[in-house]
Design a protein around this motif. Sequence first.
Motif, mmCIF file in Angstrom:
data_model
loop_
_atom_site.group_PDB
_atom_site.id
_atom_site.type_symbol
_atom_site.label_atom_id
_atom_site.label_comp_id
_atom_site.label_asym_id
_atom_site.label_seq_id
_atom_site.Cartn_x
_atom_site.Cartn_y
_atom_site.Cartn_z
ATOM 1 N N LEU A 157 52.458 49.237 62.221
ATOM 2 C CA LEU A 157 52.684 48.441 60.912
ATOM 3 C C LEU A 157 53.656 47.509 61.022
ATOM 4 O O LEU A 157 53.561 46.809 60.260
ATOM 5 N N GLN A 170 62.418 58.503 67.658
ATOM 6 C CA GLN A 170 62.360 59.215 66.547
ATOM 7 C C GLN A 170 61.418 60.490 66.663
ATOM 8 O O GLN A 170 60.600 60.677 66.328
ATOM 9 N N GLN A 171 62.280 61.236 67.671
ATOM 10 C CA GLN A 171 61.669 62.421 67.986
ATOM 11 C C GLN A 171 62.145 63.687 67.450
ATOM 12 O O GLN A 171 61.623 64.510 66.632
ATOM 13 N N ASN A 197 56.824 58.986 48.784
ATOM 14 C CA ASN A 197 56.461 58.024 48.022
ATOM 15 C C ASN A 197 55.477 58.337 46.853
ATOM 16 O O ASN A 197 55.839 57.298 45.752
ATOM 17 N N MET A 234 57.466 47.325 53.287
ATOM 18 C CA MET A 234 56.122 48.050 53.301
ATOM 19 C C MET A 234 55.798 49.241 52.165
ATOM 20 O O MET A 234 54.736 49.773 51.865
ATOM 21 N N GLN A 269 62.480 53.132 46.580
ATOM 22 C CA GLN A 269 61.401 52.056 46.852
ATOM 23 C C GLN A 269 61.355 51.057 45.523
ATOM 24 O O GLN A 269 60.605 50.654 45.092
ATOM 25 N N MET A 275 55.975 65.415 64.800
ATOM 26 C CA MET A 275 57.143 64.963 64.678
ATOM 27 C C MET A 275 57.991 66.337 64.539
ATOM 28 O O MET A 275 57.715 67.392 63.934
ATOM 29 N N ARG A 303 55.132 66.776 59.595
ATOM 30 C CA ARG A 303 53.942 65.920 60.383
ATOM 31 C C ARG A 303 53.751 66.872 61.462
ATOM 32 O O ARG A 303 54.686 67.045 62.346
ATOM 33 N N GLU A 332 52.526 55.040 64.226
ATOM 34 C CA GLU A 332 52.046 54.283 63.107
ATOM 35 C C GLU A 332 53.113 53.275 62.715
ATOM 36 O O GLU A 332 52.838 52.243 62.239
ATOM 37 N N ILE A 370 57.262 52.206 51.893
ATOM 38 C CA ILE A 370 56.923 53.464 52.489
ATOM 39 C C ILE A 370 58.000 53.880 53.234
ATOM 40 O O ILE A 370 59.080 53.205 53.250
ATOM 41 N N GLU A 371 58.264 55.163 53.292
ATOM 42 C CA GLU A 371 59.330 56.008 53.922
ATOM 43 C C GLU A 371 58.818 56.167 55.317
ATOM 44 O O GLU A 371 57.997 56.797 55.738
ATOM 45 N N ARG A 407 65.226 49.726 59.744
ATOM 46 C CA ARG A 407 64.784 50.678 58.708
ATOM 47 C C ARG A 407 64.687 50.356 57.290
ATOM 48 O O ARG A 407 63.641 50.561 56.690
ATOM 49 N N ASP A 433 61.197 49.697 55.388
ATOM 50 C CA ASP A 433 60.811 50.624 54.287
ATOM 51 C C ASP A 433 60.396 49.933 52.899
ATOM 52 O O ASP A 433 59.688 50.036 52.162
ATOM 53 N N SER A 450 60.468 57.438 57.678
ATOM 54 C CA SER A 450 60.813 58.589 58.179
ATOM 55 C C SER A 450 59.766 59.748 58.169
ATOM 56 O O SER A 450 59.766 60.893 58.667
ATOM 57 N N ASP A 451 58.651 59.340 57.319
ATOM 58 C CA ASP A 451 57.655 60.469 57.384
ATOM 59 C C ASP A 451 56.380 59.777 58.544
ATOM 60 O O ASP A 451 55.445 60.198 58.461
ATOM 61 N N LEU A 452 56.695 58.549 59.046
ATOM 62 C CA LEU A 452 55.545 57.940 60.039
ATOM 63 C C LEU A 452 55.996 58.447 61.265
ATOM 64 O O LEU A 452 57.145 58.518 61.869
ATOM 65 N N THR A 453 54.843 58.420 62.138
ATOM 66 C CA THR A 453 55.280 58.730 63.563
ATOM 67 C C THR A 453 55.574 57.272 64.219
ATOM 68 O O THR A 453 55.294 56.397 63.897
#
Lengths: 278, 315
Positions: free
Chosen positions: A68, A149-150, B102, A53, B257, B204, B201, A64, A55-56, A46, A50, A58-61
């Motif tokens: 990526l 990651q549910q 972000n 990319m 980041q 989730m 989200r 997604e 990006i976090e 992870r 992160d 942890s905010d992606l499904t």
Amino acid sequence: MSGFFWLASYPKSGNTWLRLALPALGQGKKVDFSAVSDFAPIAASRVVFDRVMAIESSDLTPDEIALLRPRCYEALAELEQKPLFRKVHDAWGLTPAGEPLFPASVTLGTICVVRDPRDVAVSFAHHLGHGIDRIIAQMNDRQFQLVSQQTRLAEQLPQHLGDWSGHVAGWLTAPGARAPLLVRYEDMQADAARELRRIAAYVGWSATDEAIMRAVDATRFDVLRAAENEHGFRERPGAAQRFFRQGRIGGWRDALTAVQVESIESAHGGMMRRLGYL
Amino acid sequence: MTPRYELCGWQVESELPLPELPLVEEALSPRPDLTIRFGEVPESLPDLSFSGPLLQVGSDGTSRLALPGGLTFLVDRAGQQITIATKLPAGSPAIRAFLLGNVLGLVCLRRGGLPLHACCIALPTPEGEVAVAFTAPSGSGKSTLASAFVAHGCRLLADDLAVVSAGAAGVQVLPTFPRLRLWRDTMDIFGHSVEGSERVRDEMEKYSVPMGRAFARKPLPLAALYHYARVEDDRHAELRRARGIDATARFLDAIYQRRALLCAAAADQATPMALITRTVGAIPEHWVLAQPNGIARLEQLVERLIGKYGVAAEG
């Protein structure tokens, strides 16, 4: 521009041994359990995703993230000059967009490590602290997720493992610059030097007999067990008593019931025969 | 009239409703510090100083972040305006999830603050409240740790992104926003009901838990920065001071980041290294903390730290 060698295996099949033996061979490094091993970190890291990319995750499904991940490997390969080694437990497969999760364009090769699934079941059960029946059901489940990651966030990205036969079959045909190299756990135990020579030739390393013997001596099972006794092993999960437990071949004969053996053999007989386990 | 919100101590006018953020009590100036609006975002930026698969940073510091599913953000060079281009409905939680993560990190750096990947809590001391921050990679338990402090009556400054600002008064932590973003397992551990809780989200089981009075709304001096990790084996547990180069290297690693954002900071400003070394030197204590896994051990840690820095909180 560089690319990847994937050290791909179903869990508890000898991947960690390889990750300790290869740097001992390639860089002459001693195996040191007091430090964190940094050779062939997991492809599903992870932290790396992160960072690359920006990006976090942890905010992606999970979908997604899967979409990526090929971009992440391409970007990493773009940044590097030397071959990159990564441990992989994900099944080889396609993203929701229909492209390979591990792009052929950045795959230098795949070292596909396999082990008798009856021994895997025993070892995996100890590793996760689960009953053997539950592990066998997982090994037979095409939908099985190793990390999800549910409802919680894990240090690793979500990983689809699938069933044991499908996992092996997928990696044995993984496209890349070289056809995958099959390495059996049992052969590594029987003649570690021979298997290391094969692997060194595959990844393009020149390895002297002396370097091979040094790597073999440094990663004998009793040496690894003693090192774990002394320092602990940072990759041991909380539920496991120890990471390097027995490393036995055929230990399943004393640990599995006839019904459990039958369940594994009927689900995976085809692949077991192909690999010489039946 | 566009509502005005508080975020990191700034006054924010936003076309996008932001129910997470407190409304300002009094407009300090006719112009807000930050404006958030919907509009067009260019397909790409000219003259890039950073180009990743999702993020582009122009040489003037303008940043563009494009997410899967048709959601794109543009942050102007001064960190004063965010433009959102999307076909998602304005109420979609996904927009706010990335905006307050972000995108907020990008805005902080353009405004001269340093965003740390850290949770931060306020601890009462005999001399007043201080901030203590815990930095760790994603998935290492920052939000769980913050929840444990809140359960002990401490107030929250930041859940995942703590903004530090170095000035004449030392290093201060700005209050980010009054929410904890918790996964289902942590909700269960701390007895938060998922019924009626908003998801971060839609897809989730990660929830946005309002902090109400358990949020510290004013900046506080940073008393200590802990580099936090969880370990399975007691032999790998560790608590030691980090100093000098070690403290600086760890601080750099803790910048939210870092690789991408330092490009954004350096694009046209004086080198951020000067700001970073000044900030590291002005933080009174840096610690390395490798914490054995488990909720009981976590409780002990929280009690020990509350005792170390001051007086037990009431309630």
